[in-house]
Structure formats: structure tokens, C-alpha cells
Motif scaffolding. Structure first.
Motif, PDB file in Angstrom:
ATOM      1  N   ARG A   5       0.445  -1.284  -0.198  1.00  0.00           N
ATOM      2  CA  ARG A   5      -0.547  -0.397  -0.134  1.00  0.00           C
ATOM      3  C   ARG A   5       1.189   1.701   0.034  1.00  0.00           C
ATOM      4  NH1 ARG A   5      -1.494  -2.888   5.873  1.00  0.00           N
ATOM      5  NH2 ARG A   5       0.376  -3.566   4.758  1.00  0.00           N
ATOM      6  N   LEU A  50       2.630   7.088   2.424  1.00  0.00           N
ATOM      7  CA  LEU A  50       1.170   7.568   2.299  1.00  0.00           C
ATOM      8  C   LEU A  50       1.681   8.430   3.548  1.00  0.00           C
ATOM      9  CD1 LEU A  50      -2.115   7.337   2.084  1.00  0.00           C
ATOM     10  CD2 LEU A  50      -1.657   5.267   3.330  1.00  0.00           C
ATOM     11  N   GLN A  68       2.053  11.787   2.717  1.00  0.00           N
ATOM     12  CA  GLN A  68       1.037  12.893   2.455  1.00  0.00           C
ATOM     13  C   GLN A  68      -0.079  12.682   4.161  1.00  0.00           C
ATOM     14  OE1 GLN A  68      -0.389  10.444  -0.911  1.00  0.00           O
ATOM     15  NE2 GLN A  68       0.970  11.427  -2.014  1.00  0.00           N
ATOM     16  N   PRO A 118      -8.745   4.547   4.041  1.00  0.00           N
ATOM     17  CA  PRO A 118      -7.597   4.960   4.667  1.00  0.00           C
ATOM     18  C   PRO A 118      -6.317   4.681   3.342  1.00  0.00           C
ATOM     19  CG  PRO A 118      -8.065   3.044   5.881  1.00  0.00           C
ATOM     20  CD  PRO A 118      -9.469   3.045   4.751  1.00  0.00           C
ATOM     21  N   TYR A 119      -6.497   4.360   2.602  1.00  0.00           N
ATOM     22  CA  TYR A 119      -5.567   4.142   1.978  1.00  0.00           C
ATOM     23  C   TYR A 119      -6.179   5.376   0.116  1.00  0.00           C
ATOM     24  CZ  TYR A 119      -4.683   0.431   4.242  1.00  0.00           C
ATOM     25  OH  TYR A 119      -4.431  -0.996   5.246  1.00  0.00           O
ATOM     26  N   ASP A 169      -4.553   7.476  -0.630  1.00  0.00           N
ATOM     27  CA  ASP A 169      -3.965   8.789  -1.150  1.00  0.00           C
ATOM     28  C   ASP A 169      -2.688   8.312  -1.401  1.00  0.00           C
ATOM     29  OD1 ASP A 169      -5.587  11.320  -0.568  1.00  0.00           O
ATOM     30  OD2 ASP A 169      -3.889  10.751   1.448  1.00  0.00           O
ATOM     31  N   SER A 170      -2.936   6.749  -1.804  1.00  0.00           N
ATOM     32  CA  SER A 170      -1.668   5.529  -1.939  1.00  0.00           C
ATOM     33  C   SER A 170      -2.132   4.765  -3.131  1.00  0.00           C
ATOM     34  CB  SER A 170      -1.739   4.595  -1.311  1.00  0.00           C
ATOM     35  OG  SER A 170      -1.068   3.318  -1.319  1.00  0.00           O
ATOM     36  N   VAL A 224      -2.884   1.767  -4.705  1.00  0.00           N
ATOM     37  CA  VAL A 224      -3.838   0.822  -4.004  1.00  0.00           C
ATOM     38  C   VAL A 224      -4.630   1.118  -5.955  1.00  0.00           C
ATOM     39  CG1 VAL A 224      -5.907   0.702  -2.658  1.00  0.00           C
ATOM     40  CG2 VAL A 224      -3.388   0.742  -2.123  1.00  0.00           C
TER      41      VAL A 224
END
Lengths: 547, 157
Positions: free
Chosen positions: A218, A223, A226, B96-97, B99-100, B103
Motif C-alpha cells: 500500500r 502514504l 501525505q 484510508p489508502y 491517497d496511496s 491501491v
């Protein structure tokens, strides 16, 4: 420490400082000295490389390499830094994986994410990344993720095509006259979780295994950069959901160190209490996973039954059963009410009532012993060489436990001893899990008693002093924090810039990465039926394997 | 004649087997739903190791780019009629991911889900209630959402 300092007096260094209780922090002036330094450190007993963490300083046009050397016996550690140029052409450094086998995959990771080329590395293929990021080095600060994402359809096709091509190629490489074949174990195998082991086998015999990981990548380390410092805990706790509390503790400690803030005594004890509940709920799943791999589901069911009561405590404390987000920098997120401790007491009573049965039926189980006592044996040397930690290391008899070696939270006030086994086999790792649950229960009892006593004496105010105020912006700095997680050592390396609102770089070293490296080593020469058992006994979680 | 079809639909709905494929954190709460306190086997649900025997595919939250082809292949290997249950915020928009960029943020757009269970992670009760809704859908003879459309039909995997 002095003998380590003597080593560095032979080389040009920018600074040598003592850091925390057991660390020596050194920055080398020239990266060309790295191999010699590492060799001398190894001779002095620092045989383990915990992790390798590059930091990309784009403004200064350099990449800073961080090596974390550890000695699991004498507990002396060394944090070694050196700078290398940032341009891809010159971004090279000598590989240490011929000296320290545990660095093999960490160097591959640094290469995949940052493009640091390791000279003389035996197998420098990309790892973790999905195929569309190969050779793009996504953790470099100048990599444009949004731009990359625009071609999402092409990227998806690329992933599928390269997977098929790889299948095709590896099939073609096989000798047509032999009976060797390649078997994919996972990602849909019920015991595997999202990981693919490419098993080369001849009939039942395993000739070699090449783990293919990254199915739950992930990019957590990207992450968090950010998000702000508080929002980052959402990403940090998702390192692995089985024990998410201790990973938050680790992150919070790193932030507190940079902000130079001391948390309250009550918060420290709460971290111990919550952390051990997290550890127990993870270990119970681990024991269940081990027995599931052998084909017996009863122990998983019994453990799940007990685990629910511990989750009830977390639910009464934070409102969520698993994703509690209950630890953040500055303390713990919520106060404590007496009825929450009552919930915890129920869980402890249930465990005490069931403990003997589990011990008699599943731990002293003759069938299990026959099956697992000779499988997956790890020696003490291998533990040090491959940087294994936690349950796996202690099952082999290595006395390592961050709670004792480098006490954090309130562990320095708790009676705690190393729990170890001797054999290092799959069976010993199961024993270790069970004995650690017992140990955690005793820690919880101590912590609970202490908290209740102090509340009665009026020293703790559970509704008020669970949190100290944290600044929104952090100064420039860096810190490492280590905690003993359910699966082993978690090391977080946090770097911040001036007036930082979010982390500049957060490296999370999680134990399953090294443990997965051992799968091939342990299973070569065994038969196919041993894969689930050995894999299950290594107590691997894909969440912290891929991050 | 109608009665016989009702009987088949009823039988199908009362033993919904699920393909054992866990890709994300929500699988932990799914394990809890299998456990003794919630015990979804009371309702006829059962995880099965092979997709060939499965009736429902559970998207357990997070789907990364690398695991998406495997998920679609698993779905393809399941016999008709087949249904999809999506768990958690991740299967809706990345959760929750979000912004990743490693994914997949729209897994249910690619493989449309019949029932979406909210939460991060959803509680075992919610998961079981979601499966009950699938049960009702089978009983009513409504075709699954994925058979009506979805981006996966145009994709290679």
C-alpha cells in the motif's frame, strides 16, 4: 561502546555521538569506507543488520543511507550513515549482503524504491513493487505519482502481461527431460494469505522456493508523508491489524522524541496495557494459524473465543474492536473508566480458566510434537545472520526482547524476563507463542493493578492526564524508535524538515520481511506438505511484509 | 413448476459458500465472523478452499494493483450463479489508502458487488447481515450485479 568508537577513529567521520542507551550514531564522510567499517563491526560482534533506510534529500541533492547494525547478545547497536549522490548514474554503494545475509532483501527494497544500486549484490531484482513501478523508483521525491496514475489502464495491462510472460519464461527454463515443475503456492491458498511462493518441485520434493511478495503493497511509507502527524497513525496502525497498537506506540515515540515531549506516567502505563492486549490478540491468531495449517481448527476456535473478550476491552476503551487508533503522539487518545477495566478482568478470567485445557490438549499434544519437532529448525547463528527477531528468534534461544533491552513506555517498572525455547523448530515457535501469551497476561495484571492502585491513591487522574498537548509543527530532526511488536522488533526511522506538518520520511522495519526470507532456507529438501506448517510457524503477516 | 424453481433458489441460498481469498485487513473480522461468538456457519456460510465450489466472492477490503488480476481470475473460476460481497471502506473508494497510489480505488466498479458492507473494518455482525442480504437476493432470483456489467469484462487478467 568504546571498542566501537575505536573502530571509527580509523576512518573519516563527520560525527560520532552516543544515542539513547545502546546506540552509537556515526556518519561516515565517504561512502567508500562502508564495506571496511561493516567488516570490522561484524568482527566486533555486530552481526545483524536490522534494516537499511535511504532518505532522499532532494534539496541537498543527495541520498542519505542509514544502516542499523545490532548485536543481539551484548545489545550494542550502531546507526551508521553515509551520503551518496542522487543522480541515478552515480547512485551506487557497495552491497553488504555478502557479509550480512539479512541485508539481502533490504537492499533489494532500497533499490526498488530509491534506485540505489548495490554493487556486487547477488540478486538485485525489484521486490515488493507491482510491475508497473519497476525501474521508476517511486519513493524518490521527484517521482510524479499522479502522472503515473493517469495511465492506469496501461499499467494494469502491463502487470498482467509481465506476469504471464514471467510464468511462460520460467516454464521454458525447465529442463524438458527432468520431472521438475513449478507450483504456485498462493495467493489463493487458504493458508497463505496474499503471497505467492513459486515452488520448484520434483514430485513431492522441494528444490527451491522463490517468494513473490507485494500483493498488499500500500506504499504506507509514502502514504504517511501525505498526511499530518496525527493522520499518519491511521496508516501506521494498518501496518498489520493483528497487533496494531504497538506499531502506533513506536510511531508515537519517534514523534515525541523529535518534539521533545515527555508523556504522562498514566499514558505510559496505558500503552503497556493496550500493547499487551494487542500482543495477546495477535498471538492467539498466530497459534490458531499454526494449528489450522496442520488441519485442526479447534484451537483457532478456542483462541478466537478468548480473543473476543480482549477485543471487547478494546471496544469499550476506544469504540472499535480492531482499528482503535488509540495511541497517538502525546499519550493515549482516551481516558479510562472503571468499567473498561472490568471488561479486561473478564478476559483475564476467561484466559485463566481455559489456559490449562489449552496446555494439556494442544501444547502437550503428542501428534503435533511428532509432526513439528523436526521441522523448520533455525539455529542461533542463523537468527543473528538473517536478523530474525521476536517469537522466531526467542524460540531458537536468542535472548532478545526490546521491552527489556531498551525499555520504553513503563516496561522499566515491570517485572519481566526473557522467555525462550531451546530447539528453534516449528514446535518451539508454538510453545513460544503460548508462553508469551502467559507472560503478557502477567504483565497486564501488573499494569492493571498498578493503574488501579495509583488511581485510588489519587496520583493518576484517568479522565484528564492521558494526553499532553503536542505542537502542530515539528522542528527539523530525526529519530528512531523500537518496540517489541507481537511478531518482533519494529524499528521506525522518522525524518522531519523545518516546521514540518507531516513526516518527510518514515521507514518502517517490520519483522515478517526477514522471516519470509527464511522460507526458502527452511523448506529446501522438505516435501510439499511441509510448506503450510513451516510458513504458519514463522508467524508471517502480509501486512507488515509488504507495508 | 414455479414451486420447483423456488425450491432450487431456496436450497442455493441456504448454503452460501465463500471463496477463501483474503486480500486485506477486513479478513481479520471475517475470521471473527467464522469464530465461535458469531459463528456464521449457523446461517450456512462456509469458507471453501477452491473457487470451483464457491458461490460468493468476498472482496476483503483492500485490493492492490498486483492482486487484482488474481481476484478476477478467482471470480472467473467460480461456477454460476455467483455473487460478490464487498467489505469495508477500501472496496468502495480506497478508504484510508485513498491517497496511496499502489491501491485500486474502485474495485467495486471493476467487479460490481451485490452488497456493500460499510466500516473499517466492518464488524462481524455487519458482515453476516450483508451475507443475509445476498441470501435474500438469491431467494428472489435477482441476477448478480457483476453479471449485469462491470469494467472487468473489458479487462485482461
Amino acid at each position: 561502546m568504546d571498542d566501537l568508537k575505536n573502530i571509527f577513529s580509523l576512518f573519516d567521520t563527520e560525527y560520532i555521538t552516543e544515542y539513547k542507551t545502546s546506540w552509537l550514531k556515526v556518519k561516515l564522510s565517504f561512502s567508500s569506507n562502508l564495506l571496511d567499517v561493516a567488516q570490522m563491526l561484524q568482527k566486533n560482534g555486530l552481526r545483524t543488520i536490522s534494516t537499511i533506510s535511504p532518505t532522499d534529500f532532494i534539496d541537498e541533492n543527495k541520498i542519505e543511507m542509514n544502516y542499523f547494525f545490532e548485536d543481539l547478545v551484548t545489545k550494542r547497536n550502531c546507526w551508521l550513515k553515509c551520503d551518496i549522490p542522487r543522480e541515478l548514474k552515480h547512485c551506487k554503494i557497495e552491497s553488504l549482503s555478502n557479509l550480512f545475509k539479512g541485508a539481502l532483501w533490504h537492499e533489494r527494497e532500497a533499490y526498488s524504491m530509491f534506485g540505489v544500486k548495490f554493487l556486487n549484490h547477488p540478486d538485485l531484482r525489484p521486490i515488493i513493487l507491482s510491475q508497473d513501478y519497476y525501474n521508476k523508483f517511486p519513493f524518490r521525491k521527484d517521482f510524479d505519482w499522479q502522472e503515473h496514475e493517469k495511465n492506469s489502464v496501461e499499467n494494469m495491462n502491463l502487470i498482467v502481461e509481465s506476469f504471464q510472460e514471467e510464468e511462460h519464461l520460467s516454464e521454458n527454463k525447465l529442463d524438458p527431460n527432468s520431472s521438475e515443475m513449478i507450483l504456485n503456492w498462493g495467493p489463493t491458498h487458504p493458508a497463505s494469505g496474499p503471497i505467492r511462493l513459486k515452488v520448484h518441485c520434483d514430485g513431492e520434493d522441494i528444490l527451491g522456493i522463490d517468494p513473490d511478495i507485494g500483493f498488499v503493497w500500500r506504499a504506507l511509507e509514502h502514504l504517511v508523508t501525505q498526511k499530518d502527524f496525527v493522520g499518519a497513525i491511521v496508516a501506521v496502525e494498518r501496518l498489520c491489524f493483528m497487533d496494531n497498537i504497538n506499531s502506533m506506540v513506536c510511531y508515537a515515540q519517534a514523534v515525541e522524541e523529535i518534539a521533545e515531549i515527555e508523556i504522562t506516567e498514566f499514558a505510559k502505563w496505558m500503552r503497556v496495557l493496550l500493547g499487551e492486549v494487542g500482543r495477546i490478540s495477535s498471538h492467539m491468531m498466530g497459534m490458531g494459524g499454526f494449528y489450522n495449517a496442520m488441519g485442526l481448527h479447534t484451537v483457532a476456535m478456542w483462541n478466537m473465543d478468548m480473543r473476543e473478550l480482549f477485543l471487547d476491552f478494546l471496544e469499550s476503551y476506544s469504540g472499535a474492536r480492531i482499528a482503535t487508533a488509540s495511541v497517538e503522539a502525546g499519550g493515549v487518545r482516551y481516558g479510562l473508566a472503571p468499567e473498561m477495566l472490568e471488561e479486561l478482568q473478564k478476559a483475564l478470567d476467561k484466559f485463566d480458566a481455559t489456559k490449562e485445557d489449552i496446555k494439556n490438549i494442544f501444547i502437550n499434544n503428542p501428534t503435533m510434537k511428532m509432526r513439528a519437532a523436526k521441522l523448520g529448525i533455525l539455529t542461533q547463528d542463523e537468527v543473528q545472520e538473517y536478523a530474525l527477531c521476536g517469537v522466531v528468534a526467542r524460540a531458537s534461544g536468542v535472548k532478545t526482547d526490546i521491552r527489556i533491552d531498551e525499555p520504553y513506555a513503563a516496561y522499566d517498572q515491570i517485572e519481566l524476563e526473557y522467555v525462550t525455547q531451546k530447539g528453534g523448530s516449528a514446535k518451539d515457535r508454538l510453545f513460544q507463542l503460548f508462553e508469551e501469551i502467559e507472560q503478557s497476561v502477567s504483565i497486564i495484571k501488573q499494569a492493571k493493578k498498578h493503574i488501579e492502585q495509583k488511581i485510588e491513591e489519587g496520583e493518576f487522574n484517568p479522565t484528564k492526564d492521558y494526553m499532553v498537548k503536542m505542537p502542530k509543527k515539528l522542528p527539523k530532526g530525526e529519530a528512531i524508535a523500537r518496540v517489541e511488536w507481537a511478531r518482533g522488533e519494529v524499528l521506525m526511522h522518522l525524518v522531519t524538515q523545518e516546521k514540518a506538518k507531516s513526516p518527510y520520511r518514515l521507514k518502517m522495519k517490520a519483522p515478517s520481511f526477514n522471516h519470509t526470507m527464511m522460507v526458502e532456507h527452511l523448506l529446501k529438501g522438505e516435501t510439499l506438505s511441509d510448506i503450510p506448517l513451516v510458513f504458519g510457524s514463522l508467524y508471517i503477516c502480509q501486512g507488515d511484509l509488504d507495508r | 413448476m414455479l414451486k420447483i424453481f423456488d425450491f432450487f433458489a431456496h436450497s442455493k441460498s441456504e448454503s452460501v459458500w465463500m471463496a477463501h481469498f483474503c486480500t486485506g485487513c477486513c479478513s481479520l473480522e471475517m475470521a471473527a465472523a467464522m469464530g465461535p461468538r458469531y459463528d456464521w456457519e449457523r446461517y450456512g456460510y462456509l469458507p471453501t478452499p477452491s473457487p470451483r465450489q464457491a458461490d460468493v466472492l468476498v472482496i476483503t477490503g483492500l485490493i492492490t494493483k498486483k492482486v487484482l488480476p488474481a481476484l478476477l481470475r478467482t471470480y472467473q473460476q467460480m461456477p454460476e450463479p455467483k455473487y460478490v460481497l464487498a467489505l469495508g471502506a477500501c472496496s468502495f473508494d480506497g478508504g484510508p489508502y485513498n491517497d496511496s497510489l499502489a491501491v485500486v480505488k474502485n474495485p467495486t466498479e471493476i467487479l460490481p458487488a451485490d452488497v456493500f458492507v460499510a466500516g473499517c473494518p466492518p464488524t462481524p455482525e455487519a458482515i453476516i447481515s450483508g451475507l443475509e442480504q445476498i441470501k435474500q437476493k438469491i431467494k428472489d432470483g435477482i441476477p448478480s450485479a457483476a453479471s449485469e456489467g462491470g469494467l472487468y469484462k473489458e479487462m485482461k487478467f
